[in-house]
Design a protein around this motif. Structure first.
Motif, mmCIF file in Angstrom:
data_model
loop_
_atom_site.group_PDB
_atom_site.id
_atom_site.type_symbol
_atom_site.label_atom_id
_atom_site.label_comp_id
_atom_site.label_asym_id
_atom_site.label_seq_id
_atom_site.Cartn_x
_atom_site.Cartn_y
_atom_site.Cartn_z
ATOM 1 N N VAL A 1 0.400 -1.565 0.174
ATOM 2 C CA VAL A 1 -0.307 0.059 0.330
ATOM 3 C C VAL A 1 1.151 1.210 -0.266
ATOM 4 N N ASN A 2 2.403 1.100 0.277
ATOM 5 C CA ASN A 2 2.773 1.806 0.674
ATOM 6 C C ASN A 2 3.477 2.158 -0.869
ATOM 7 N N SER A 3 3.429 2.306 -2.007
ATOM 8 C CA SER A 3 4.423 1.920 -2.700
ATOM 9 C C SER A 3 3.848 1.449 -4.136
ATOM 10 N N PRO A 4 2.359 2.142 -4.249
ATOM 11 C CA PRO A 4 1.528 1.287 -5.795
ATOM 12 C C PRO A 4 2.041 1.941 -7.247
ATOM 13 N N HIS A 5 3.170 3.339 -6.784
ATOM 14 C CA HIS A 5 3.322 2.700 -7.835
ATOM 15 C C HIS A 5 3.948 2.114 -8.837
ATOM 16 N N LEU A 6 4.493 1.636 -8.043
ATOM 17 C CA LEU A 6 5.682 0.599 -8.748
ATOM 18 C C LEU A 6 4.501 -0.642 -9.815
ATOM 19 N N LEU A 7 3.085 -0.524 -9.531
ATOM 20 C CA LEU A 7 2.320 -1.362 -10.410
ATOM 21 C C LEU A 7 2.291 -0.660 -11.003
ATOM 22 N N GLU A 8 3.218 0.563 -11.727
ATOM 23 C CA GLU A 8 2.840 0.750 -13.403
ATOM 24 C C GLU A 8 3.257 0.553 -13.941
ATOM 25 N N LYS A 9 3.132 0.194 -15.690
ATOM 26 C CA LYS A 9 3.617 -0.815 -16.476
ATOM 27 C C LYS A 9 5.190 -0.490 -17.074
ATOM 28 N N GLU A 10 5.600 0.667 -16.616
ATOM 29 C CA GLU A 10 7.309 0.513 -16.406
ATOM 30 C C GLU A 10 7.646 0.293 -16.165
ATOM 31 N N HIS A 11 7.128 -0.425 -14.235
ATOM 32 C CA HIS A 11 8.217 -0.828 -13.369
ATOM 33 C C HIS A 11 7.773 -2.643 -13.898
ATOM 34 N N LEU A 12 6.334 -3.157 -13.933
ATOM 35 C CA LEU A 12 6.512 -4.042 -13.945
ATOM 36 C C LEU A 12 6.925 -4.775 -15.246
ATOM 37 N N GLN A 13 7.108 -4.113 -16.235
ATOM 38 C CA GLN A 13 8.150 -4.523 -16.895
ATOM 39 C C GLN A 13 9.036 -4.911 -16.611
ATOM 40 N N GLN A 14 10.167 -4.916 -15.293
ATOM 41 C CA GLN A 14 11.225 -4.887 -15.044
ATOM 42 C C GLN A 14 11.803 -6.380 -14.414
ATOM 43 N N ALA A 15 10.256 -6.819 -14.332
ATOM 44 C CA ALA A 15 10.243 -8.568 -14.009
ATOM 45 C C ALA A 15 10.547 -9.505 -15.045
#
Length: 238
Positions: free
Chosen positions: A32-46
């Motif tokens: 809940v403290n890092s919802p920005h990491l669900l954005e496409k550009e972040h998830l694509q790194q995984a």
């Protein structure tokens, strides 16, 4: 393998410990403290995402993984009314999705035993079947996803039972599931066939979250690079 952990509670931390011990890298810890990491550009790194959150958020989290073209392993329970839609979207977008109500290897073997026992007992009308599940008090859903899976397996094979109910006292055509919340129980599931002469009981008892976490990491490694809809039966070749 680079993993995005969606949900960083007790299960997320258990998955992290096992994954890193196996040489995998946790690149995102999303809560809940890092919802920005669900954005496409972040998830694509995984290479793969492992999702253990809440019934209210799982559906949207899975869709975000699809949009990022990231295979997703989901262990959140309590949202399965939306599972058909998720499966349809997965196929439409040519993504990879693996759901399990329980990732424990022992539980998935227990599922197979449960199905076989239900088949054997289908013609033994002198027995009545009931279930019990015990979890810690922080468990958000009742009955557990694992209990529902067990119950549905029985309903498919026990024709005198037409539905499950989450209560002890029920009608003859109903399958009773009694849910208990007792700390610190990680999870116990009990299936009993009772008659006037004897009882037959099968039980699975988890001693810690490690079994669930280890199975989720195995599933993530297996899913990496695949397309389609899968379950732990595919992972374990059961």
């Amino acid at each position: 393998m680079k993993i995005a952990l969606i949900g960083y509670g007790k299960m997320g931390k258990a998955i992290e410990a096992i994954a890193t011990a196996k040489g995998h890298e946790i690149i995102h810890r999303i809560d809940v403290n890092s919802p920005h990491l669900l954005e496409k550009e972040h998830l694509q790194q995984a290479d793969v995402a492992i999702e253990f959150t809440t019934p209210e958020t799982a559906y949207d989290n899975i869709l975000k993984c699809f949009e990022a073209n990231v295979p997703v392993v989901c262990g959140t329970t309590g949202w399965l009314d939306k599972l058909p839609d998720i499966k349809a979207r997965c196929l439409e977008k040519h993504q990879a999705f693996l759901y399990a109500s329980n990732f424990s290897i022992g539980v998935n073997i227990f599922f197979e035993i449960n199905k076989r026992l239900a088949e054997l007992m289908a013609s033994q009308t002198q027995y009545d079947v009931r279930m019990e599940e015990i979890h810690h008090t922080q468990k958000k859903d009742a009955p557990s996803g694992t209990a529902i899976t067990l119950a549905e397996q029985i309903l498919e094979r026990q024709y005198k039972k037409t539905r499950w109910v989450n209560k002890e006292r029920c009608k003859p055509e109903e399958l009773s599931i009694v849910s208990k919340r007792i700390d610190p129980a990680p999870g116990t599931h009990i299936v009993t066939y009772a008659s006037d002469i004897d009882d037959i009981t099968i039980t699975h008892t988890a001693h810690s979250r490690e079994g669930f976490a280890a199975g989720a990491v195995v599933a993530a490694a297996w899913l990496n690079g695949k397309k389609g809809i899968f379950t732990m039966k595919d992972v374990l070749n059961l």
